[in-house]
Design a protein around this motif. Structure first.
Motif, PDB file in Angstrom:
ATOM      1  N   VAL A  45      41.589  38.101  49.309  1.00  0.00           N
ATOM      2  CA  VAL A  45      41.634  36.720  49.488  1.00  0.00           C
ATOM      3  C   VAL A  45      42.257  36.439  50.926  1.00  0.00           C
ATOM      4  O   VAL A  45      42.098  35.658  51.768  1.00  0.00           O
ATOM      5  CB  VAL A  45      42.003  35.694  48.521  1.00  0.00           C
ATOM      6  N   ARG A  46      43.627  36.937  50.569  1.00  0.00           N
ATOM      7  CA  ARG A  46      44.577  36.766  52.028  1.00  0.00           C
ATOM      8  C   ARG A  46      43.987  36.987  53.456  1.00  0.00           C
ATOM      9  O   ARG A  46      44.136  36.374  54.288  1.00  0.00           O
ATOM     10  CB  ARG A  46      45.855  37.186  51.533  1.00  0.00           C
ATOM     11  N   ALA A  47      43.353  38.131  53.198  1.00  0.00           N
ATOM     12  CA  ALA A  47      42.728  38.808  54.400  1.00  0.00           C
ATOM     13  C   ALA A  47      41.730  37.835  55.083  1.00  0.00           C
ATOM     14  O   ALA A  47      41.416  37.809  56.469  1.00  0.00           O
ATOM     15  CB  ALA A  47      41.994  40.316  54.027  1.00  0.00           C
TER      16      ALA A  47
ATOM     17  N   GLU B  90      52.757  32.433  44.388  1.00  0.00           N
ATOM     18  CA  GLU B  90      53.507  31.407  45.086  1.00  0.00           C
ATOM     19  C   GLU B  90      53.645  31.879  46.497  1.00  0.00           C
ATOM     20  O   GLU B  90      54.027  33.250  46.632  1.00  0.00           O
ATOM     21  CB  GLU B  90      54.711  31.087  44.476  1.00  0.00           C
ATOM     22  N   ILE B  91      53.153  31.463  47.546  1.00  0.00           N
ATOM     23  CA  ILE B  91      53.517  31.837  48.964  1.00  0.00           C
ATOM     24  C   ILE B  91      54.330  30.876  49.854  1.00  0.00           C
ATOM     25  O   ILE B  91      54.150  29.765  49.880  1.00  0.00           O
ATOM     26  CB  ILE B  91      52.063  32.120  49.495  1.00  0.00           C
TER      27      ILE B  91
ATOM     28  N   THR C 296      51.880  26.604  45.990  1.00  0.00           N
ATOM     29  CA  THR C 296      51.155  27.058  44.977  1.00  0.00           C
ATOM     30  C   THR C 296      49.643  26.662  45.060  1.00  0.00           C
ATOM     31  O   THR C 296      49.280  25.552  45.618  1.00  0.00           O
ATOM     32  CB  THR C 296      51.717  27.019  43.682  1.00  0.00           C
ATOM     33  N   ALA C 297      48.890  26.801  44.051  1.00  0.00           N
ATOM     34  CA  ALA C 297      47.492  26.256  43.876  1.00  0.00           C
ATOM     35  C   ALA C 297      47.732  24.769  43.204  1.00  0.00           C
ATOM     36  O   ALA C 297      46.926  23.910  43.371  1.00  0.00           O
ATOM     37  CB  ALA C 297      46.660  27.143  42.828  1.00  0.00           C
TER      38      ALA C 297
ATOM     39  N   THR D 169      46.071  28.203  47.404  1.00  0.00           N
ATOM     40  CA  THR D 169      47.426  28.162  47.820  1.00  0.00           C
ATOM     41  C   THR D 169      47.510  28.215  49.600  1.00  0.00           C
ATOM     42  O   THR D 169      48.307  27.413  50.109  1.00  0.00           O
ATOM     43  CB  THR D 169      48.370  29.392  47.193  1.00  0.00           C
ATOM     44  N   LEU D 170      46.700  29.258  49.868  1.00  0.00           N
ATOM     45  CA  LEU D 170      46.590  29.318  51.408  1.00  0.00           C
ATOM     46  C   LEU D 170      46.026  28.063  51.954  1.00  0.00           C
ATOM     47  O   LEU D 170      46.295  27.744  53.083  1.00  0.00           O
ATOM     48  CB  LEU D 170      45.797  30.531  51.582  1.00  0.00           C
TER      49      LEU D 170
END
Length: 134
Positions: A97-99, A124-125, A35-36, A60-61
């Motif tokens: 954002v994920r892209a 969450e990732i 998570t962040a 998170t990423l």
């Protein structure tokens, strides 16, 4: 024989509970739900989290990147992600954002609605990467 190596990246707080941030098994890196907050130390319930889905997704990423880089890989090595999203209405904003993190040959992905460990956590990732060390 395949070996198992615990990965505890610099810049990441200790896991909240009896689990590892990431484990390298052979050439596969399995990154726990992130998570962040994963980089912030201190009591889990006192940690400050950004308010928007964009800020949380980015942090998170970034935390996932710390894990994959600690194992010798890059974000391009990630081949699978599982996204747990609190509000499905924020899917498009999270994806934008994920892209940015997977601009070419993005990983396979599963996304589902989930109640995560705190009310203010929006995403969450978890991820799996293939690390080719040479």
């Amino acid at each position: 024989m395949t070996t198992k190596t615990i990965i505890q990246p610099r810049g990441m707080a200790e896991a909240v509970g009896p689990f590892s941030r990431a484990i390298l098994i052979g050439d596969q890196l399995h990154i726990a739900g992130t998570t962040a907050l994963s980089h912030v130390s201190g009591d889990y319930y006192d940690r400050k989290v950004p308010e928007t889905i964009e800020e949380q997704t980015r942090l998170t990423l970034d935390n996932i990147r710390l894990c994959v880089e600690a194992a010798g890989g890059t974000m391009a090595d990630i081949f699978k992600v599982v996204v747990m999203l609190k509000n499905p209405s924020e899917y498009k904003r999270m994806n934008k954002v994920r892209a940015e993190y997977f601009p070419k040959d993005p990983p396979i992905s599963t996304c589902f609605r989930a109640e995560v460990m705190r009310d203010d956590i929006l995403v969450e990732i978890e991820a799996v990467a293939l690390i080719n060390k040479k």
